[in-house]
Enzyme design. Structure first.
Site, PDB file in Angstrom:
ATOM      1  N   HIS A  60      41.600  45.702  36.435  1.00 40.66           N
ATOM      2  CA  HIS A  60      40.830  44.502  36.775  1.00 40.66           C
ATOM      3  C   HIS A  60      39.465  44.576  36.120  1.00 40.66           C
ATOM      4  O   HIS A  60      39.119  45.600  35.500  1.00 40.66           O
ATOM      5  CB  HIS A  60      40.733  44.316  38.291  1.00 40.66           C
ATOM      6  CG  HIS A  60      39.983  45.400  39.004  1.00 40.66           C
ATOM      7  ND1 HIS A  60      40.383  46.725  39.024  1.00 40.66           N
ATOM      8  CD2 HIS A  60      38.849  45.357  39.772  1.00 40.66           C
ATOM      9  CE1 HIS A  60      39.538  47.430  39.759  1.00 40.66           C
ATOM     10  NE2 HIS A  60      38.600  46.634  40.210  1.00 40.66           N
ATOM     11  N   HIS A  62      36.303  44.548  37.259  1.00 36.13           N
ATOM     12  CA  HIS A  62      35.104  45.132  37.860  1.00 36.13           C
ATOM     13  C   HIS A  62      34.579  46.233  36.946  1.00 36.13           C
ATOM     14  O   HIS A  62      35.348  46.962  36.310  1.00 36.13           O
ATOM     15  CB  HIS A  62      35.398  45.683  39.252  1.00 36.13           C
ATOM     16  CG  HIS A  62      35.412  44.612  40.314  1.00 36.13           C
ATOM     17  ND1 HIS A  62      36.026  44.780  41.537  1.00 36.13           N
ATOM     18  CD2 HIS A  62      34.874  43.365  40.333  1.00 36.13           C
ATOM     19  CE1 HIS A  62      35.873  43.673  42.266  1.00 36.13           C
ATOM     20  NE2 HIS A  62      35.169  42.800  41.548  1.00 36.13           N
ATOM     21  N   ASP A  64      33.312  49.213  37.123  1.00 35.84           N
ATOM     22  CA  ASP A  64      33.661  50.628  37.186  1.00 35.84           C
ATOM     23  C   ASP A  64      35.066  50.907  36.650  1.00 35.84           C
ATOM     24  O   ASP A  64      35.512  52.057  36.646  1.00 35.84           O
ATOM     25  CB  ASP A  64      33.504  51.185  38.606  1.00 35.84           C
ATOM     26  CG  ASP A  64      34.304  50.422  39.650  1.00 35.84           C
ATOM     27  OD1 ASP A  64      34.592  49.243  39.430  1.00 35.84           O
ATOM     28  OD2 ASP A  64      34.612  51.007  40.708  1.00 35.84           O
ATOM     29  N   HIS A  65      35.743  49.863  36.168  1.00 36.61           N
ATOM     30  CA  HIS A  65      37.070  50.042  35.581  1.00 36.61           C
ATOM     31  C   HIS A  65      37.148  49.567  34.127  1.00 36.61           C
ATOM     32  O   HIS A  65      38.160  49.799  33.472  1.00 36.61           O
ATOM     33  CB  HIS A  65      38.117  49.301  36.406  1.00 36.61           C
ATOM     34  CG  HIS A  65      38.269  49.858  37.788  1.00 36.61           C
ATOM     35  ND1 HIS A  65      39.311  50.682  38.165  1.00 36.61           N
ATOM     36  CD2 HIS A  65      37.484  49.730  38.892  1.00 36.61           C
ATOM     37  CE1 HIS A  65      39.164  51.026  39.434  1.00 36.61           C
ATOM     38  NE2 HIS A  65      38.067  50.465  39.888  1.00 36.61           N
ATOM     39  N   HIS A 140      42.993  42.640  45.787  1.00 34.27           N
ATOM     40  CA  HIS A 140      41.595  43.051  45.717  1.00 34.27           C
ATOM     41  C   HIS A 140      40.737  41.791  45.695  1.00 34.27           C
ATOM     42  O   HIS A 140      41.251  40.679  45.847  1.00 34.27           O
ATOM     43  CB  HIS A 140      41.380  43.919  44.474  1.00 34.27           C
ATOM     44  CG  HIS A 140      40.080  44.659  44.440  1.00 34.27           C
ATOM     45  ND1 HIS A 140      39.537  45.275  45.551  1.00 34.27           N
ATOM     46  CD2 HIS A 140      39.206  44.879  43.422  1.00 34.27           C
ATOM     47  CE1 HIS A 140      38.392  45.835  45.218  1.00 34.27           C
ATOM     48  NE2 HIS A 140      38.167  45.606  43.931  1.00 34.27           N
ATOM     49  N   ASP A 210      42.349  48.982  42.250  1.00 35.99           N
ATOM     50  CA  ASP A 210      41.874  48.980  43.627  1.00 35.99           C
ATOM     51  C   ASP A 210      42.721  48.007  44.454  1.00 35.99           C
ATOM     52  O   ASP A 210      43.142  46.989  43.940  1.00 35.99           O
ATOM     53  CB  ASP A 210      40.426  48.516  43.683  1.00 35.99           C
ATOM     54  CG  ASP A 210      39.471  49.379  42.896  1.00 35.99           C
ATOM     55  OD1 ASP A 210      39.935  50.268  42.135  1.00 35.99           O
ATOM     56  OD2 ASP A 210      38.265  49.151  42.964  1.00 35.99           O
ATOM     57  N   HIS A 268      39.433  57.360  43.555  1.00 41.60           N
ATOM     58  CA  HIS A 268      38.530  56.225  43.753  1.00 41.60           C
ATOM     59  C   HIS A 268      37.694  56.408  45.029  1.00 41.60           C
ATOM     60  O   HIS A 268      37.514  55.500  45.830  1.00 41.60           O
ATOM     61  CB  HIS A 268      39.299  54.895  43.813  1.00 41.60           C
ATOM     62  CG  HIS A 268      38.435  53.701  43.518  1.00 41.60           C
ATOM     63  ND1 HIS A 268      37.845  52.957  44.504  1.00 41.60           N
ATOM     64  CD2 HIS A 268      38.068  53.129  42.338  1.00 41.60           C
ATOM     65  CE1 HIS A 268      37.158  51.966  43.959  1.00 41.60           C
ATOM     66  NE2 HIS A 268      37.279  52.053  42.637  1.00 41.60           N
TER      67      HIS A 268
END
Length: 301
Positions: A60, A62, A64-65, A140, A210, A268
């Site tokens: 996805h 976001h 941090d990914h 998510h 996530d 995570h």
């Protein structure tokens, strides 16, 4: 299969932890899964060859990914990459990357292909003669997919002693590997089971990060060898997990139990916790075979 964890912590990078990114090796193929900040630094630390990465799977959008992706794409160019690079991820990932390339006038010298995803149903996104990759729809705050990697059943293994005993010529080897029986020149019939051993059972790996607790994924990941499932929080912060649409270690273990997976890897982690062993302790109250991801750690599947 071999899994190398490049980063497995939530939200922001720190001097001693990194956000989500991992490399899965399947029969000499390298697949990069998510690409948080410092991914290329972690690739170097773990001595993983950049040139062997031809497929990147993003869960996805976001940060941090995915915030390490533009840096990696640019570095590939600086390294004079010639191989095509395929990026799989949610609709919008092409715009995210190409905008930065356009504004910096840094177009790649190699083929860059985006495979944008928007289906809420599981679908095959990659397949070759040795492996197949399907999405695992997750729940998510934004559109998110996990990924299921399955090896295809390999060839049968030749029984060297039997081949020698029956004096089988090499020109028949491939047909025998493919499961065919053989008839010798003198008319003797030999069944394939006398000439071969069964192939090594194919392995499977499911990446799920996530997501809030989501039983809809259970049928998709049933009986996999290894499940990586996010465990951002402990059960003491279950309310916060629900609000942010993340999972607790206990919830990850419940999914592993109901899906009958062979082993569970947790990751995570929220950086609020100083001791990640607490995640393992909590999950083991539900599911027995629990492992903890950590940056730089490698798992044999």
């Amino acid at each position: 299969m071999e899994l190398t964890i490049l980063g497995c912590y939530a939200a922001t990078p720190r001097t001693f932890t990194n956000p989500t990114s991992q490399v899965l090796e399947i029969k000499n193929r390298l697949f990069l899964i998510d690409c948080g900040e410092a991914t290329q630094v972690q690739l170097r630390k773990n001595k993983i060859k950049f040139s062997k990465i031809n497929h990147i799977f993003i869960s996805h959008l976001h940060g941090d990914h995915v915030y390490g992706l533009i840096g990696l794409v640019s570095t590939f160019m600086l390294l004079n990459r010639t191989n095509d690079l395929h990026i799989y991820g949610p609709k919008g990932i092409k715009e995210m990357i190409t905008l930065q390339l356009r504004l910096s006038n840094s177009w790649t010298s190699y083929g860059l292909y985006f495979h944008e995803l928007e289906s809420n149903e599981s679908e095959i996104v990659f397949e070759d003669e040795k492996v197949i990759v399907k999405t695992i729809p997750l729940k998510h705050r934004i559109y998110t997919n996990g990924y299921l990697f399955r090896e295809k059943i390999g060839e049968k293994k030749l029984n060297a002693e039997a081949m020698k005993h029956y004096q089988i010529q090499t020109c028949y080897f491939q047909n025998i590997k493919n499961g065919k029986d053989i008839t010798l020149d003198d008319g003797t019939f030999i069944g394939n089971d006398k000439l071969t051993f069964e192939p090594i059972p194919p392995k499977s790996y499911a990446f799920c990060s996530d997501t809030v607790y989501n039983e809809n994924m259970i049928d998709l990941i049933k009986d996999v060898d290894t499940l990586y499932h996010e465990s951002t929080f402990l059960e003491s912060e279950a309310t916060l997990a629900g609000k942010t649409m993340h999972s607790t270690a206990k919830e990850a273990a419940s999914i592993a139990l109901k899906a009958n997976v062979k082993q569970l890897i947790l990751g995570h982690y929220s950086t609020r916790y100083e001791n990640i062993s607490l995640f393992k302790e909590e999950a083991e109250t539900i599911f027995p075979n629990v492992l903890l991801a950590d940056d730089g750690k490698t798992f044999e599947i």
